[in-house]
Design a protein around this motif. Structure first.
Motif, PDB file in Angstrom:
ATOM      1  N   ASP A  81       0.818  -1.214   0.000  1.00 12.87           N
ATOM      2  CA  ASP A  81       0.000   0.000   0.000  1.00 12.87           C
ATOM      3  C   ASP A  81       0.851   1.263   0.000  1.00 12.87           C
ATOM      4  N   SER A  82       2.056   1.164   0.518  1.00 12.73           N
ATOM      5  CA  SER A  82       2.937   2.334   0.596  1.00 12.73           C
ATOM      6  C   SER A  82       3.583   2.696  -0.743  1.00 12.73           C
ATOM      7  N   ALA A  83       3.466   1.823  -1.754  1.00 14.17           N
ATOM      8  CA  ALA A  83       4.091   2.087  -3.059  1.00 14.17           C
ATOM      9  C   ALA A  83       3.401   3.257  -3.755  1.00 14.17           C
ATOM     10  N   THR A  84       4.204   4.147  -4.302  1.00 18.68           N
ATOM     11  CA  THR A  84       3.656   5.289  -5.040  1.00 18.68           C
ATOM     12  C   THR A  84       3.420   4.895  -6.502  1.00 18.68           C
ATOM     13  N   LYS A  85       2.620   5.700  -7.195  1.00 22.10           N
ATOM     14  CA  LYS A  85       2.379   5.447  -8.621  1.00 22.10           C
ATOM     15  C   LYS A  85       3.678   5.538  -9.416  1.00 22.10           C
ATOM     16  N   ASP A  86       4.560   6.439  -9.013  1.00 23.58           N
ATOM     17  CA  ASP A  86       5.848   6.582  -9.706  1.00 23.58           C
ATOM     18  C   ASP A  86       6.715   5.338  -9.520  1.00 23.58           C
ATOM     19  N   GLU A  87       6.718   4.770  -8.306  1.00 23.58           N
ATOM     20  CA  GLU A  87       7.488   3.550  -8.059  1.00 23.58           C
ATOM     21  C   GLU A  87       6.955   2.395  -8.906  1.00 23.58           C
ATOM     22  N   ILE A  88       5.640   2.271  -8.967  1.00 23.37           N
ATOM     23  CA  ILE A  88       5.031   1.209  -9.774  1.00 23.37           C
ATOM     24  C   ILE A  88       5.337   1.425 -11.252  1.00 23.37           C
ATOM     25  N   LYS A 127       7.939   2.726 -12.561  1.00 21.70           N
ATOM     26  CA  LYS A 127       9.321   2.314 -12.844  1.00 21.70           C
ATOM     27  C   LYS A 127       9.394   0.820 -13.148  1.00 21.70           C
ATOM     28  N   PHE A 128       8.617   0.008 -12.408  1.00 20.70           N
ATOM     29  CA  PHE A 128       8.598  -1.427 -12.675  1.00 20.70           C
ATOM     30  C   PHE A 128       7.921  -1.722 -14.017  1.00 20.70           C
ATOM     31  N   LYS A 129       6.876  -1.003 -14.339  1.00 15.89           N
ATOM     32  CA  LYS A 129       6.227  -1.165 -15.648  1.00 15.89           C
ATOM     33  C   LYS A 129       7.209  -0.843 -16.767  1.00 15.89           C
ATOM     34  N   ASP A 130       7.955   0.246 -16.576  1.00 13.10           N
ATOM     35  CA  ASP A 130       8.942   0.647 -17.580  1.00 13.10           C
ATOM     36  C   ASP A 130      10.017  -0.425 -17.749  1.00 13.10           C
ATOM     37  N   GLU A 131      10.415  -1.066 -16.647  1.00 12.46           N
ATOM     38  CA  GLU A 131      11.413  -2.140 -16.724  1.00 12.46           C
ATOM     39  C   GLU A 131      10.875  -3.328 -17.517  1.00 12.46           C
ATOM     40  N   VAL A 132       9.580  -3.623 -17.355  1.00 12.19           N
ATOM     41  CA  VAL A 132       8.983  -4.724 -18.116  1.00 12.19           C
ATOM     42  C   VAL A 132       9.094  -4.450 -19.608  1.00 12.19           C
ATOM     43  N   THR A 133       8.653  -3.265 -20.041  1.00  8.43           N
ATOM     44  CA  THR A 133       8.641  -2.970 -21.473  1.00  8.43           C
ATOM     45  C   THR A 133      10.042  -2.772 -22.046  1.00  8.43           C
ATOM     46  N   SER A 134      10.932  -2.139 -21.282  1.00  4.77           N
ATOM     47  CA  SER A 134      12.292  -1.946 -21.797  1.00  4.77           C
ATOM     48  C   SER A 134      13.049  -3.272 -21.858  1.00  4.77           C
ATOM     49  N   GLY A 135      12.621  -4.244 -21.056  1.00  2.20           N
ATOM     50  CA  GLY A 135      13.244  -5.563 -21.069  1.00  2.20           C
ATOM     51  C   GLY A 135      12.624  -6.517 -22.078  1.00  2.20           C
ATOM     52  N   GLY A 136      11.722  -6.012 -22.924  1.00  2.00           N
ATOM     53  CA  GLY A 136      11.126  -6.844 -23.967  1.00  2.00           C
ATOM     54  C   GLY A 136       9.845  -7.540 -23.554  1.00  2.00           C
ATOM     55  N   GLY A 137       9.299  -7.169 -22.404  1.00  4.18           N
ATOM     56  CA  GLY A 137       8.051  -7.772 -21.936  1.00  4.18           C
ATOM     57  C   GLY A 137       6.842  -6.991 -22.418  1.00  4.18           C
ATOM     58  N   GLU A 138       5.665  -7.465 -22.011  1.00  2.00           N
ATOM     59  CA  GLU A 138       4.407  -6.833 -22.402  1.00  2.00           C
ATOM     60  C   GLU A 138       3.545  -6.622 -21.168  1.00  2.00           C
ATOM     61  N   LEU A 139       3.036  -5.406 -21.028  1.00  5.86           N
ATOM     62  CA  LEU A 139       2.139  -5.111 -19.918  1.00  5.86           C
ATOM     63  C   LEU A 139       0.743  -5.616 -20.231  1.00  5.86           C
ATOM     64  N   GLY A 140       0.058  -6.050 -19.191  1.00  9.12           N
ATOM     65  CA  GLY A 140      -1.331  -6.472 -19.319  1.00  9.12           C
ATOM     66  C   GLY A 140      -2.220  -5.471 -18.608  1.00  9.12           C
ATOM     67  N   HIS A 141      -2.973  -5.952 -17.636  1.00  3.58           N
ATOM     68  CA  HIS A 141      -3.934  -5.135 -16.905  1.00  3.58           C
ATOM     69  C   HIS A 141      -3.280  -4.456 -15.700  1.00  3.58           C
ATOM     70  N   THR A 142      -3.694  -3.216 -15.434  1.00  2.00           N
ATOM     71  CA  THR A 142      -3.265  -2.513 -14.229  1.00  2.00           C
ATOM     72  C   THR A 142      -4.355  -2.635 -13.181  1.00  2.00           C
ATOM     73  N   PHE A 143      -3.976  -2.993 -11.973  1.00  2.00           N
ATOM     74  CA  PHE A 143      -4.907  -3.118 -10.857  1.00  2.00           C
ATOM     75  C   PHE A 143      -4.690  -1.943  -9.913  1.00  2.00           C
ATOM     76  N   ASP A 144      -5.761  -1.245  -9.588  1.00  2.00           N
ATOM     77  CA  ASP A 144      -5.619  -0.128  -8.656  1.00  2.00           C
ATOM     78  C   ASP A 144      -6.815  -0.037  -7.717  1.00  2.00           C
ATOM     79  N   GLY A 145      -7.336  -1.204  -7.373  1.00  2.00           N
ATOM     80  CA  GLY A 145      -8.427  -1.268  -6.422  1.00  2.00           C
ATOM     81  C   GLY A 145      -7.984  -2.031  -5.199  1.00  2.00           C
ATOM     82  N   LEU A 146      -8.547  -3.215  -5.018  1.00  2.00           N
ATOM     83  CA  LEU A 146      -8.142  -4.064  -3.893  1.00  2.00           C
ATOM     84  C   LEU A 146      -6.699  -4.509  -4.044  1.00  2.00           C
ATOM     85  N   LEU A 147      -6.285  -4.749  -5.286  1.00  2.00           N
ATOM     86  CA  LEU A 147      -4.885  -5.066  -5.580  1.00  2.00           C
ATOM     87  C   LEU A 147      -4.218  -3.807  -6.109  1.00  2.00           C
TER      88      LEU A 147
END
Length: 74
Positions: free
Chosen positions: A10-17, A19-39
């Motif tokens: 819960d303490s993670a900021t949107k900017d911190e999250i 950065k991890f999304k950016d690492e996925v795409t820069s590493g050749g991965g693909e983003l799926g769904h973003t969760f911003d409710g209970l998860l």
């Protein structure tokens, strides 16, 4: 590439999250769904090298990563 759901504390900021999304795409991965409710996190197809970096980060006591879980369908 394998499918994962990365959840954050819960303490993670949107900017911190983002950065991890950016690492996925820069590493050749693909983003799926973003969760911003209970998860707080996202689903993604992640390259093994990026997964290893995330697992190392998750093992640090003050990490913002809550959990890394694999799943079968994207």
């Amino acid at each position: 590439m394998s499918n994962f759901i990365i959840t954050f504390k819960d303490s993670a900021t949107k900017d911190e999250i983002q950065k991890f999304k950016d690492e996925v795409t820069s590493g050749g991965g693909e983003l799926g769904h973003t969760f911003d409710g209970l998860l707080n996190g996202f689903s993604a197809k992640i390259q093994p090298e990026t997964l290893q970096l995330f697992q190392q980060q998750a093992s640090i006591s003050d990490s913002v990563i809550e959990n890394i879980g694999s799943y079968l369908h994207f």
